[in-house]
Design a protein around this motif. Structure first.
Motif, PDB file in Angstrom:
ATOM      1  N   THR A  22      -4.182   5.395  -3.624  1.00  9.74           N
ATOM      2  CA  THR A  22      -3.143   4.636  -2.926  1.00  9.74           C
ATOM      3  C   THR A  22      -2.048   5.599  -2.483  1.00  9.74           C
ATOM      4  O   THR A  22      -2.079   6.786  -2.798  1.00  9.74           O
ATOM      5  CB  THR A  22      -2.523   3.561  -3.840  1.00  9.74           C
ATOM      6  OG1 THR A  22      -1.657   4.195  -4.795  1.00  9.74           O
ATOM      7  CG2 THR A  22      -3.596   2.786  -4.582  1.00  9.74           C
ATOM      8  N   GLU A  23      -1.066   5.074  -1.758  1.00  9.35           N
ATOM      9  CA  GLU A  23       0.083   5.880  -1.365  1.00  9.35           C
ATOM     10  C   GLU A  23       1.298   5.553  -2.227  1.00  9.35           C
ATOM     11  O   GLU A  23       2.445   5.702  -1.803  1.00  9.35           O
ATOM     12  CB  GLU A  23       0.394   5.664   0.113  1.00  9.35           C
ATOM     13  CG  GLU A  23      -0.692   6.223   1.028  1.00  9.35           C
ATOM     14  CD  GLU A  23      -0.312   6.147   2.492  1.00  9.35           C
ATOM     15  OE1 GLU A  23       0.901   6.119   2.793  1.00  9.35           O
ATOM     16  OE2 GLU A  23      -1.227   6.118   3.328  1.00  9.35           O
ATOM     17  N   ALA A  31       6.581  12.010   3.073  1.00  9.24           N
ATOM     18  CA  ALA A  31       5.436  11.101   2.990  1.00  9.24           C
ATOM     19  C   ALA A  31       4.130  11.843   2.723  1.00  9.24           C
ATOM     20  O   ALA A  31       3.178  11.271   2.195  1.00  9.24           O
ATOM     21  CB  ALA A  31       5.323  10.309   4.292  1.00  9.24           C
ATOM     22  N   SER A  32       4.086  13.128   3.059  1.00 10.88           N
ATOM     23  CA  SER A  32       2.848  13.896   2.909  1.00 10.88           C
ATOM     24  C   SER A  32       2.668  14.492   1.515  1.00 10.88           C
ATOM     25  O   SER A  32       1.664  15.141   1.243  1.00 10.88           O
ATOM     26  CB  SER A  32       2.813  15.033   3.937  1.00 10.88           C
ATOM     27  OG  SER A  32       3.930  15.899   3.741  1.00 10.88           O
ATOM     28  N   ARG A  60       3.513   6.616  -5.206  1.00  3.22           N
ATOM     29  CA  ARG A  60       3.803   7.883  -5.870  1.00  3.22           C
ATOM     30  C   ARG A  60       4.622   7.650  -7.139  1.00  3.22           C
ATOM     31  O   ARG A  60       5.420   6.715  -7.211  1.00  3.22           O
ATOM     32  CB  ARG A  60       4.551   8.814  -4.913  1.00  3.22           C
ATOM     33  CG  ARG A  60       3.708   9.206  -3.713  1.00  3.22           C
ATOM     34  CD  ARG A  60       4.499   9.944  -2.675  1.00  3.22           C
ATOM     35  NE  ARG A  60       5.432   9.055  -1.976  1.00  3.22           N
ATOM     36  CZ  ARG A  60       6.352   9.470  -1.104  1.00  3.22           C
ATOM     37  NH1 ARG A  60       6.476  10.759  -0.834  1.00  3.22           N
ATOM     38  NH2 ARG A  60       7.144   8.612  -0.511  1.00  3.22           N
ATOM     39  N   LYS A  68       0.806  -1.219   0.000  1.00  2.00           N
ATOM     40  CA  LYS A  68       0.000   0.000   0.000  1.00  2.00           C
ATOM     41  C   LYS A  68       0.838   1.268   0.000  1.00  2.00           C
ATOM     42  O   LYS A  68       0.382   2.332   0.433  1.00  2.00           O
ATOM     43  CB  LYS A  68      -0.981   0.005   1.178  1.00  2.00           C
ATOM     44  CG  LYS A  68      -1.975  -1.142   1.132  1.00  2.00           C
ATOM     45  CD  LYS A  68      -2.969  -1.068   2.275  1.00  2.00           C
ATOM     46  CE  LYS A  68      -3.968  -2.228   2.184  1.00  2.00           C
ATOM     47  NZ  LYS A  68      -4.943  -2.198   3.305  1.00  2.00           N
ATOM     48  N   LYS A  69       2.064   1.153  -0.516  1.00  2.00           N
ATOM     49  CA  LYS A  69       2.904   2.345  -0.649  1.00  2.00           C
ATOM     50  C   LYS A  69       4.077   2.021  -1.563  1.00  2.00           C
ATOM     51  O   LYS A  69       4.376   0.859  -1.858  1.00  2.00           O
ATOM     52  CB  LYS A  69       3.415   2.811   0.715  1.00  2.00           C
ATOM     53  CG  LYS A  69       4.323   1.817   1.419  1.00  2.00           C
ATOM     54  CD  LYS A  69       4.838   2.385   2.736  1.00  2.00           C
ATOM     55  CE  LYS A  69       5.783   1.402   3.423  1.00  2.00           C
ATOM     56  NZ  LYS A  69       6.339   1.955   4.680  1.00  2.00           N
TER      57      LYS A  69
END
Length: 238
Positions: A174-175, A221-222, A177, A131-132
């Motif tokens: 999702t996370e 992360a943000s 990028r 999930k990342k």
């Protein structure tokens, strides 16, 4: 900024001028690095120079689906997960269109676009399970602006940009990028086989290009750096 220390990172194209410099930066920062490239001898040389163990290297033609599957198997035998996928691989064939052969065109598309598709398609599912993740591609400025003689190269890089923008839409919730790095002229082995009059002494040095990728690996992360442009000060195309 996020720390690179302990991050599990796959570098495709680790034998190129930029890729090899990036390997050193990431290893020095404490990352857990797995490297791949087309040339097994060069891959081993990069591994030895950076004290990377033999189980964390794999020579592969990324435009070959079976070899990409084997890369995934080897990767997860040695690595507990994947945090960052960096695609620094590719080729450059720069010729006027009337001199560009079908083999030139298809080799460029296969190496720069199809291989990128296979790489992302193969390593995206494990990122979804976690999930990342972060995927960094390097379309170069010719993925944004055209240049005479770059019909095949620009086609492959414009295609890469469009493909990743579409995938980004699929990943919005999702996370995971996605970052595209648009590099201008870099003084690298890219130019060794290209018959053009260029001023390599005024180009970005490979180590500085590698630092840009190293920086992008530390995104907070943000947020996300969707695009970065780095080009020679005296030759700005964008």
């Amino acid at each position: 900024m996020e720390s690179i220390k302990g991050k599990n990172i796959l570098i495709a194209g680790a034998t190129g001028s930029i890729g090899a410099a990036l390997v050193k930066l990431l290893m020095d920062s404490g990352a857990n690095v797995f490297i791949t490239g087309r040339n097994e001898k060069k891959i081993r040389q990069v591994a030895i120079s950076n004290k990377i163990s033999g189980e964390k290297i794999f020579a592969a033609d990324l435009s070959n689906e079976e070899q990409v599957k084997q890369l995934k198997e080897r990767y997860f035998m040695a690595m507990p997960g994947i945090d960052v996928l960096i695609n620094a691989s590719g080729i450059g064939i720069i010729k006027p269109v009337e001199q560009l052969t079908e083999d030139d065109f298809m080799q460029t598309i296969n190496t720069n676009l199809y291989a990128s598709f296979l790489l992302v398609k193969t390593f995206l599912p494990p990122m979804k399970e976690m999930k990342k993740g972060l995927i960094i591609n390097i379309p170069g400025v010719l993925g944004k602006v055209p240049m005479a003689g770059a019909a095949a190269y620009s086609a492959s890089k414009y295609g890469l940009v469009g493909m990743m923008q579409s995938i980004r839409e699929e990943l919005k919730r999702t996370e995971i990028r996605i970052t595209n790095l648009f590099l201008g002229g870099v003084d690298s082995a890219f130019w060794d086989t290209i018959d053009l009059r260029v001023q390599r002494d005024k180009m970005i040095i490979a180590e500085e290009a590698a630092k840009a990728i190293w920086f992008l690996c530390q995104q907070p992360a943000s947020g996300v750096v969707s695009e970065m442009v780095l080009q020679p000060f005296n030759h700005q195309a964008i």
